[in-house]
Enzyme design. Structure first.
Site, PDB file in Angstrom:
ATOM      1  N   ASP A   1      13.432 -29.911   5.334  1.00 22.42           N
ATOM      2  CA  ASP A   1      14.517 -30.018   6.312  1.00 22.42           C
ATOM      3  C   ASP A   1      15.814 -29.557   5.654  1.00 22.42           C
ATOM      4  O   ASP A   1      16.234 -30.131   4.649  1.00 22.42           O
ATOM      5  CB  ASP A   1      14.623 -31.487   6.768  1.00 22.42           C
ATOM      6  CG  ASP A   1      15.454 -31.632   8.026  1.00 22.42           C
ATOM      7  OD1 ASP A   1      16.206 -30.699   8.365  1.00 22.42           O
ATOM      8  OD2 ASP A   1      15.363 -32.685   8.673  1.00 22.42           O
TER       9      ASP A   1
ATOM     10  N   ASP B   1      15.607 -25.190  11.587  1.00 23.82           N
ATOM     11  CA  ASP B   1      15.917 -25.658  10.231  1.00 23.82           C
ATOM     12  C   ASP B   1      14.888 -26.607   9.634  1.00 23.82           C
ATOM     13  O   ASP B   1      15.174 -27.256   8.646  1.00 23.82           O
ATOM     14  CB  ASP B   1      17.295 -26.309  10.204  1.00 23.82           C
ATOM     15  CG  ASP B   1      17.297 -27.653  10.916  1.00 23.82           C
ATOM     16  OD1 ASP B   1      16.502 -27.822  11.862  1.00 23.82           O
ATOM     17  OD2 ASP B   1      18.083 -28.520  10.527  1.00 23.82           O
ATOM     18  N   GLU B   2      13.702 -26.704  10.210  1.00 28.83           N
ATOM     19  CA  GLU B   2      12.710 -27.551   9.554  1.00 28.83           C
ATOM     20  C   GLU B   2      11.285 -27.116   9.858  1.00 28.83           C
ATOM     21  O   GLU B   2      11.010 -26.453  10.861  1.00 28.83           O
ATOM     22  CB  GLU B   2      12.919 -29.022   9.902  1.00 28.83           C
ATOM     23  CG  GLU B   2      12.803 -29.343  11.364  1.00 28.83           C
ATOM     24  CD  GLU B   2      13.062 -30.826  11.588  1.00 28.83           C
ATOM     25  OE1 GLU B   2      12.102 -31.586  11.699  1.00 28.83           O
ATOM     26  OE2 GLU B   2      14.255 -31.201  11.641  1.00 28.83           O
TER      27      GLU B   2
END
Length: 413
Positions: free
Chosen positions: A5, A98-99
């Site tokens: 993350d 973003d993860e």
DNA sequence: TCTGGGGTCCTAGGACCC
DNA sequence: TCTGGGGTCCTAGGACCC
């Protein structure tokens, strides 16, 4: 299983090449009637969190620099990072820009322990993109996710199965991936505050208390035994994978000011329908159900949907259906004239266009001209950008200014 | 000048068919 | 005349995620 993350991804990328902003509070998103998408750590020291209203963020820190998210900057960085993940394992489930989850069970021989892989990825991302990330390592999706949350910022946290009870059972149930505010409140009202409290309840009783699916799911979460197999490709953050879809595409927009006027609401629906169907066509999909979302000034939100006889990707059909749904809703509420804060249009039940679909679509009772008009709009948008072509009814006074030679003609109806 | 925009999944009732 | 289940589709609402 790794969950990686990025730390304050939007804010970190937006200020990466602007050193003058590194040590001052920066908020991405927010603004007029929006919410905070991301805040850097200096801004977080003022209590600013993502999801908070822009007004609230401004109250907490009037001096914070506010930036709109620039996806031409964010998307390539995200894609590059996901490619970095794929250098250590092909089994990557991307859940957002973003993860991602990584199944590294087959990567040990080449890259070492999960901890070694985590550090390898972290240093590559730091070196290549100038941003930090946090990694959770565990046997299942929800525990790995919890690990990365506990590791933030810029850390690694391993939660092995034999330490799960000791480390997680004392925590509030709200930390679990899948237990949001509503379920947390519900559990608290039942006297179940910690993860351990819920774990002490027999699964049968849990199902009776919360319903079959939620009860069963919660039981796996509190024992750290939820799924350990990933769905490679993930939720289609960058578009659909190859598998048959199901799924939906939508667009919604909070209006600059609340509106009651139908003509102006219809115009907004046209804007939304145009945007959605352009994406549906771009993905080579058609969908059968058109769904309308209306949020009123008092924040009550209603959904209305209609399933068509045949799937469509035609702007005019989606627009006509959305207008019919909105008009029926507003007529039913008459004589009140509720003011509308947000409108959304979604096309559901998507599937891949099959051979022969386009001919079918153009025949029958349908207006044969619209698919051609859509195609022309798509081609012009490809060449000149999506703002180059709009329905005449969406033009504003500023659009009638003279255009440079070669600029495309705008009017379609 | 409270509360975005992109999604997924589950539940539940009614219609309809067998 | 009354009674019944199961399955599927459609619609609406709600919870959850980032």
């Amino acid at each position: 299983m790794l969950h990686v993350d990025m730390d304050a991804f939007y804010a970190s990328v937006m200020i990466r090449d602007r050193p003058e902003l590194h040590d001052v509070p920066v908020v991405v998103g927010g603004g007029h009637r929006g919410v905070v998408l991301s805040a850097n750590y200096p801004a977080r020291r003022f209590g600013i969190r993502s999801g908070m209203s822009g007004v609230e963020a401004h109250r907490l820190c009037p001096d914070a620099v506010t930036l709109p998210p620039d996806f031409t900057l964010l998307t390539p960085v995200s894609k590059a990072i996901m490619e970095t993940f794929r250098t250590v394992t092909p089994v990557v489930e991307v859940t957002s820009l973003d993860e991602a989850f990584l199944d590294v069970r087959g990567a040990g021989r080449l890259f070492g322990s999960p901890e070694a892989i985590a550090e390898r990825l972290r240093s590559r991302i730091r070196a290549e993109h100038g941003i930090t990330c946090s990694v959770g390592i565990a046997a299942t999706v929800s525990v790995a996710k919890l690990g990365s949350r506990l590791a933030k910022p810029d850390g690694v946290r391993v939660i092995p199965p034999d330490r799960f009870v000791a480390e997680v059972h004392p925590l509030d149930v709200g930390v679990l991936y899948g237990v949001g505010e509503a379920t947390r409140q519900r559990l608290h009202r039942l006297g179940l505050v910690t993860v351990g409290d819920v774990a002490a309840i027999e699964p049968d009783q849990l199902r009776r208390m919360l319903g079959g699916h939620l009860g069963a799911h919660l039981h796996t979460l509190v024992w750290g035994t939820d799924r350990s197999e990933l769905r490679p490709g993930g939720a289609g953050v960058f578009g659909f994978g190859e598998g048959e879809p199901e799924g939906s595409m939508g667009s919604q927009h909070t209006l600059a000011v609340d509106l009651t006027d139908r003509a102006r609401l219809h115009r907004e629906l046209l804007r939304l329908a145009s945007r959605v169907t352009a994406r549906v066509r771009g993905a080579g999909r058609v969908g059968r159900t058109v769904a309308l979302t209306v949020r009123f000034s008092d924040f009550t939100t209603v959904n209305r949907s209609r399933t068509l006889a045949e799937p469509t990707d035609v702007t005019q059909e989606v627009y006509d259906t959305a207008v019919a749904l909105l008009d029926a809703l507003l007529d039913a509420m008459a004589p009140r004239r509720p003011s509308v804060r947000l409108l959304g249009v979604r096309v559901e039940g998507l599937r891949r266009v099959r051979d022969g679909d386009s001919r079918q679509l153009a025949l029958g009772e349908r207006d044969p001209g619209w698919p051609d008009a859509d195609r022309a709009v798509d081609q012009a948008a490809d060449r000149f950008g999506s703002s180059a072509v709009r329905r005449a009814s969406l033009l504003t006074a500023a659009d009638s200014a003279p255009r440079p030679p070669g600029w495309p003609v705008q009017a379609i109806r």
